[in-house]
Design an enzyme around this catalytic site. Sequence first.
Site, PDB file in Angstrom:
ATOM      1  N   LYS A 146       0.918  -1.225  -0.027  1.00 21.23           N
ATOM      2  CA  LYS A 146       0.060  -0.034  -0.154  1.00 21.23           C
ATOM      3  C   LYS A 146       1.010   1.293  -0.016  1.00 21.23           C
ATOM      4  O   LYS A 146       0.331   2.507  -0.447  1.00 21.23           O
ATOM      5  CB  LYS A 146      -0.869  -0.004   1.153  1.00 21.23           C
ATOM      6  CG  LYS A 146      -2.062  -0.939   1.338  1.00 21.23           C
ATOM      7  CD  LYS A 146      -2.991  -0.505   0.088  1.00 21.23           C
ATOM      8  CE  LYS A 146      -4.397  -1.485   0.312  1.00 21.23           C
ATOM      9  NZ  LYS A 146      -5.433  -0.956  -0.428  1.00 21.23           N
TER      10      LYS A 146
ATOM     11  N   SER B 200       1.771  -9.821  -0.403  1.00 19.53           N
ATOM     12  CA  SER B 200       1.428  -8.367  -0.380  1.00 19.53           C
ATOM     13  C   SER B 200       1.522  -7.883   0.938  1.00 19.53           C
ATOM     14  O   SER B 200       1.774  -6.602   1.120  1.00 19.53           O
ATOM     15  CB  SER B 200      -0.075  -8.321  -0.836  1.00 19.53           C
ATOM     16  OG  SER B 200      -0.873  -8.916  -0.216  1.00 19.53           O
TER      17      SER B 200
END
Length: 328
Positions: free
Chosen positions: A56, A309
């Site tokens: 992110k 991720s």
Amino acid sequence: MDARLPVTVADIEQAARRIEGRILRTPFVLSSVLSERLGVPVGLKLEHHQTTGSFKLRGATNAVLSLSPEKRARGVVAASTGNHGRALAHAAKAESSVATICMSRLVPENKVSEIRRLGADVRIVGRSQDEAQVEVERLVAEDGLVMVPPFDNPAVVAGQGTLGLEIVEAMPEVATVLVPLSGGGLAAGVAAAVKGRSPKTRVIGLTMERGAAMKASLDAGRPVQVEEVASLADSLGGGIGLDNAVTFPMCRALLDDVILLSEAEIAAGMRHAYAEEREVIEGAGAVGIAALLARRLGRLEGPVAVILSGRNVDMGLHQRVMNGEDAA
């Protein structure tokens, strides 16, 4: 690739130049265990090694740097299931701005406390990301804050897409890329980057069986609401927004498939990452490994890249999963 899509590979290349030096270029390593088991090279993109523990930071940094100094001075605001909030808090602080992060009560406390530690103003609102978004919109209207959405924003998508550029550079012959799928910021950006550089490469979105908003929306042909429920892959929860203008059309145009995974399969992916790869990852980061272990992809025709991720898992939960539990 359709040049009319909201984000192109040229946008992603520009984002890569903009955020260079502000994010980590994370390692890409070959998994000997998965490669031997699957019969094709399997590379792991270790994005959970990113500064804030997830991908992110790429999108948040690109979005903040894309704002004018006047807008940055007003402060930024977003709804988040945790990782975007952490990334936006970090990116805002780095540019002498202030972030306000609105989250539901479903967000794990470890993620909430880390966002507070980074200096953000935290608002806990309701039991879904949609309810948290209502507070975001109030703060924009009443206090003049600038919204930086977690996914449905061209600058955010372009930032996430830089991950796809790095994958193709590390594995030019990649045949399949496995990407976690939630609101679609990562999946849309990676797919645009990968297909812009390697049009024949397949990009497959992976998510949990319960509360998979993008999958339900793709099946319906339009953005729809789903009930948000607890999952080991909590970062993949939340809606995509009924007025989604960026990630829904991109995922519809660019993803070759979407695969749903059970909680048991996600837990198995987390356990493999820890026991065989020596990596601590959260449930959302384990879906690619989970799909490979469960043989959900059919016959693999060439090298596979798997995005790990994020690592921002509650360590008590991680320990329970390592000891055999299959539920959040």
